[in-house]
Scaffold this motif. Structure first.
Motif, PDB file in Angstrom:
ATOM      1  N   PHE A 198      -2.657  -1.043  -1.763  1.00  0.00           N
ATOM      2  CA  PHE A 198      -3.085   0.228  -1.187  1.00  0.00           C
ATOM      3  C   PHE A 198      -1.948   1.252  -1.078  1.00  0.00           C
ATOM      4  O   PHE A 198      -1.100   1.160  -0.186  1.00  0.00           O
ATOM      5  N   PHE A 199      -1.959   2.223  -1.972  1.00  0.00           N
ATOM      6  CA  PHE A 199      -1.033   3.350  -1.899  1.00  0.00           C
ATOM      7  C   PHE A 199      -1.249   4.093  -0.579  1.00  0.00           C
ATOM      8  O   PHE A 199      -2.366   4.470  -0.244  1.00  0.00           O
ATOM      9  N   LYS A 200      -0.170   4.311   0.174  1.00  0.00           N
ATOM     10  CA  LYS A 200      -0.318   4.809   1.548  1.00  0.00           C
ATOM     11  C   LYS A 200       0.719   5.897   1.833  1.00  0.00           C
ATOM     12  O   LYS A 200       1.921   5.638   1.843  1.00  0.00           O
ATOM     13  N   ALA A 201       0.228   7.108   2.100  1.00  0.00           N
ATOM     14  CA  ALA A 201       1.114   8.241   2.381  1.00  0.00           C
ATOM     15  C   ALA A 201       1.033   8.711   3.827  1.00  0.00           C
ATOM     16  O   ALA A 201       1.734   9.649   4.208  1.00  0.00           O
ATOM     17  N   MET A 202       0.183   8.072   4.643  1.00  0.00           N
ATOM     18  CA  MET A 202       0.058   8.448   6.050  1.00  0.00           C
ATOM     19  C   MET A 202       0.296   7.237   6.937  1.00  0.00           C
ATOM     20  O   MET A 202       0.061   6.099   6.527  1.00  0.00           O
ATOM     21  N   THR A 213     -13.607  10.394  10.732  1.00  0.00           N
ATOM     22  CA  THR A 213     -14.233  11.602  10.174  1.00  0.00           C
ATOM     23  C   THR A 213     -14.842  11.269   8.806  1.00  0.00           C
ATOM     24  O   THR A 213     -14.797  10.140   8.351  1.00  0.00           O
ATOM     25  N   ASP A 214     -15.399  12.315   8.176  1.00  0.00           N
ATOM     26  CA  ASP A 214     -15.926  12.134   6.808  1.00  0.00           C
ATOM     27  C   ASP A 214     -14.965  12.696   5.772  1.00  0.00           C
ATOM     28  O   ASP A 214     -15.349  12.930   4.618  1.00  0.00           O
ATOM     29  N   ILE A 215     -13.700  12.889   6.154  1.00  0.00           N
ATOM     30  CA  ILE A 215     -12.712  13.449   5.228  1.00  0.00           C
ATOM     31  C   ILE A 215     -12.422  12.478   4.086  1.00  0.00           C
ATOM     32  O   ILE A 215     -12.312  12.885   2.922  1.00  0.00           O
ATOM     33  N   VAL A 216     -12.308  11.205   4.422  1.00  0.00           N
ATOM     34  CA  VAL A 216     -11.978  10.193   3.425  1.00  0.00           C
ATOM     35  C   VAL A 216     -13.242   9.419   3.047  1.00  0.00           C
ATOM     36  O   VAL A 216     -13.951   8.904   3.913  1.00  0.00           O
ATOM     37  N   THR A 217     -13.515   9.347   1.753  1.00  0.00           N
ATOM     38  CA  THR A 217     -14.692   8.638   1.252  1.00  0.00           C
ATOM     39  C   THR A 217     -14.300   7.236   0.780  1.00  0.00           C
ATOM     40  O   THR A 217     -13.113   6.920   0.614  1.00  0.00           O
ATOM     41  N   LYS A 218     -15.305   6.403   0.549  1.00  0.00           N
ATOM     42  CA  LYS A 218     -15.044   5.085  -0.019  1.00  0.00           C
ATOM     43  C   LYS A 218     -14.382   5.207  -1.387  1.00  0.00           C
ATOM     44  O   LYS A 218     -13.550   4.377  -1.764  1.00  0.00           O
ATOM     45  N   GLN A 219     -14.751   6.253  -2.119  1.00  0.00           N
ATOM     46  CA  GLN A 219     -14.157   6.467  -3.436  1.00  0.00           C
ATOM     47  C   GLN A 219     -12.659   6.777  -3.321  1.00  0.00           C
ATOM     48  O   GLN A 219     -11.863   6.333  -4.157  1.00  0.00           O
ATOM     49  N   TYR A 220     -12.281   7.509  -2.281  1.00  0.00           N
ATOM     50  CA  TYR A 220     -10.857   7.814  -2.074  1.00  0.00           C
ATOM     51  C   TYR A 220     -10.087   6.541  -1.741  1.00  0.00           C
ATOM     52  O   TYR A 220      -8.994   6.307  -2.275  1.00  0.00           O
ATOM     53  N   LEU A 221     -10.651   5.706  -0.861  1.00  0.00           N
ATOM     54  CA  LEU A 221     -10.005   4.438  -0.523  1.00  0.00           C
ATOM     55  C   LEU A 221      -9.856   3.564  -1.764  1.00  0.00           C
ATOM     56  O   LEU A 221      -8.811   2.936  -1.976  1.00  0.00           O
ATOM     57  N   GLN A 226      -6.574   1.253  -6.248  1.00  0.00           N
ATOM     58  CA  GLN A 226      -6.281   1.183  -7.680  1.00  0.00           C
ATOM     59  C   GLN A 226      -4.896   1.752  -7.991  1.00  0.00           C
ATOM     60  O   GLN A 226      -4.148   1.183  -8.803  1.00  0.00           O
ATOM     61  N   LEU A 227      -4.537   2.857  -7.346  1.00  0.00           N
ATOM     62  CA  LEU A 227      -3.236   3.483  -7.586  1.00  0.00           C
ATOM     63  C   LEU A 227      -2.107   2.558  -7.157  1.00  0.00           C
ATOM     64  O   LEU A 227      -1.011   2.600  -7.735  1.00  0.00           O
ATOM     65  N   GLY A 228      -2.376   1.721  -6.157  1.00  0.00           N
ATOM     66  CA  GLY A 228      -1.354   0.783  -5.707  1.00  0.00           C
ATOM     67  C   GLY A 228      -0.884  -0.164  -6.787  1.00  0.00           C
ATOM     68  O   GLY A 228       0.270  -0.623  -6.759  1.00  0.00           O
ATOM     69  N   HIS A 229      -1.754  -0.473  -7.764  1.00  0.00           N
ATOM     70  CA  HIS A 229      -1.342  -1.337  -8.862  1.00  0.00           C
ATOM     71  C   HIS A 229      -0.370  -0.623  -9.800  1.00  0.00           C
ATOM     72  O   HIS A 229       0.425  -1.269 -10.488  1.00  0.00           O
ATOM     73  N   HIS A 230      -0.421   0.702  -9.843  1.00  0.00           N
ATOM     74  CA  HIS A 230       0.516   1.470 -10.654  1.00  0.00           C
ATOM     75  C   HIS A 230       1.839   1.694  -9.916  1.00  0.00           C
ATOM     76  O   HIS A 230       2.898   1.755 -10.538  1.00  0.00           O
TER      77      HIS A 230
END
Length: 245
Positions: A198-202, A213-221, A226-230
Motif C-alpha cells: 500500500f503506497f501511503k502519502a498520509m 468521508t466519500d473522498i476516497v473510493t475503493k478504486q483509489y485504495l 497496486q502502486l505499492g508493487h511498483h
C-alpha cells in the motif's frame, strides 16, 4: 534492562493511538491479500495477535491456529472475541516453549517492538518454522512517503527514528527493506520474496479522518495497493516472505 509493561504499551496516548482504523480496515485486508498466494496447507502460528483483529481474518483459511501474545489484556480481548477454537498463549517470545513446528508463521507489525529482533527471527528459523513452511514478516516502513513527508515537515528527525510516542507503544526500531532483510539473513532465514504493501502519502490519523468521508473510493485504495508493487520503498508496510534457511 528495564522491565516492560506490555499492558501499558498497548494503551493509546494523548497524541498517538496504538492502532488506527486505517490499520484494521485498509492494511489488514491488503496484508491478507498479499499473503494468500503463499499460504501453505496445515497449521499457523501468529506471533503477537494483539486483540485478535488480524487473527479473525485468518480463521476462514486455517483451522489450527496458535497465537502468542505478551499482553494479558490484549489476549483476554482476543479470547473473548474468537473463543476457544484458537490456542492462545500468554508469553513473551523470548520465554515461550512451543511443542510444534508450523507450516505458516505470521509476524505483522511486531518485530519493531522486540528488544532483540535477530534472536527472535533465529528462534523462528531454528525452532518453529517447518522445513517447507513459509514465514510472513511485515513491518511499518521507515521510508513510507508519509514518514518522509513528516521528516521534511520537521515532525520526525530522520526516516528510521523511533519517536517518543512510538517508544511508549513499545517500538524499539524502525525498519526499511534493507535493514529488515539484513536482520532476516543474520538470523539464517532465506528471503524468497520482498515487496511493499500500500503506497501511503498520509499519516494514519489523516487516513482515519478521510475514511469517514466519500473522498476516497475503493478504486483509489486499490490503486494505492497496486502502486505499492511498483514503489515498495514508499509503502506503508514492507513484506518479506521467508523460508527456513
Amino acid at each position: 534492562m528495564t522491565t516492560r509493561d506490555y499492558n501499558q504499551e498497548i494503551k493509546d496516548t494523548a497524541d498517538h493511538q496504538y492502532a488506527y482504523n486505517f490499520d484494521f480496515d485498509v492494511m489488514h485486508p491488503f496484508m491478507i491479500r498479499s499473503f494468500t498466494p503463499f499460504f501453505k496447507p496445515g497449521n499457523l502460528l501468529e506471533l503477537g495477535c494483539f486483540k485478535g483483529d488480524f487473527t479473525s481474518r485468518l480463521v476462514d483459511t486455517f483451522s489450527d491456529i496458535t497465537c502468542v501474545e505478551a499482553s494479558e489484556d490484549a489476549l483476554k480481548s482476543a479470547r473473548e472475541r474468537l473463543g476457544d477454537n484458537i490456542n492462545f498463549i500468554n508469553s513473551r517470545f523470548e520465554d515461550v516453549k512451543l511443542p510444534y513446528r508450523y507450516d505458516n508463521i505470521v509476524l505483522t507489525h511486531v518485530l519493531e517492538h522486540v528488544d532483540d529482533p535477530v534472536k527472535l527471527l533465529k528462534r523462528i528459523n531454528d525452532e518453529w518454522l517447518a522445513d517447507d513452511g513459509h514465514f510472513f514478516l511485515v513491518c511499518p516502513n521507515a521510508h513510507a512517503a508519509s514518514r518522509q513527508i513528516a521528516v521534511k515537515m520537521g515532525l520526525i528527525s530522520h526516516n528510521d527514528a523511533v519517536t517518543h510516542a512510538e517508544f511508549l507503544h513499545g517500538h524499539r526500531c524502525t525498519y526499511s527493506l534493507d535493514t529488515l532483510e539484513r536482520d532476516a539473513r543474520l538470523a539464517g532465514l532465506d528471503v524468497i520474496y520482498r515487496t511493499g504493501i500500500f503506497f501511503k502519502a498520509m499519516a494514519n490519523f489523516q487516513w482515519d479522518k478521510i475514511l469517514q468521508t466519500d473522498i476516497v473510493t475503493k478504486q483509489y485504495l486499490e490503486g494505492c495497493y497496486q502502486l505499492g508493487h511498483h514503489y515498495p520503498d514508499l509503502c506503508s508496510s514492507i513484506f518479506l516472505l521467508c523460508k527456513k534457511g
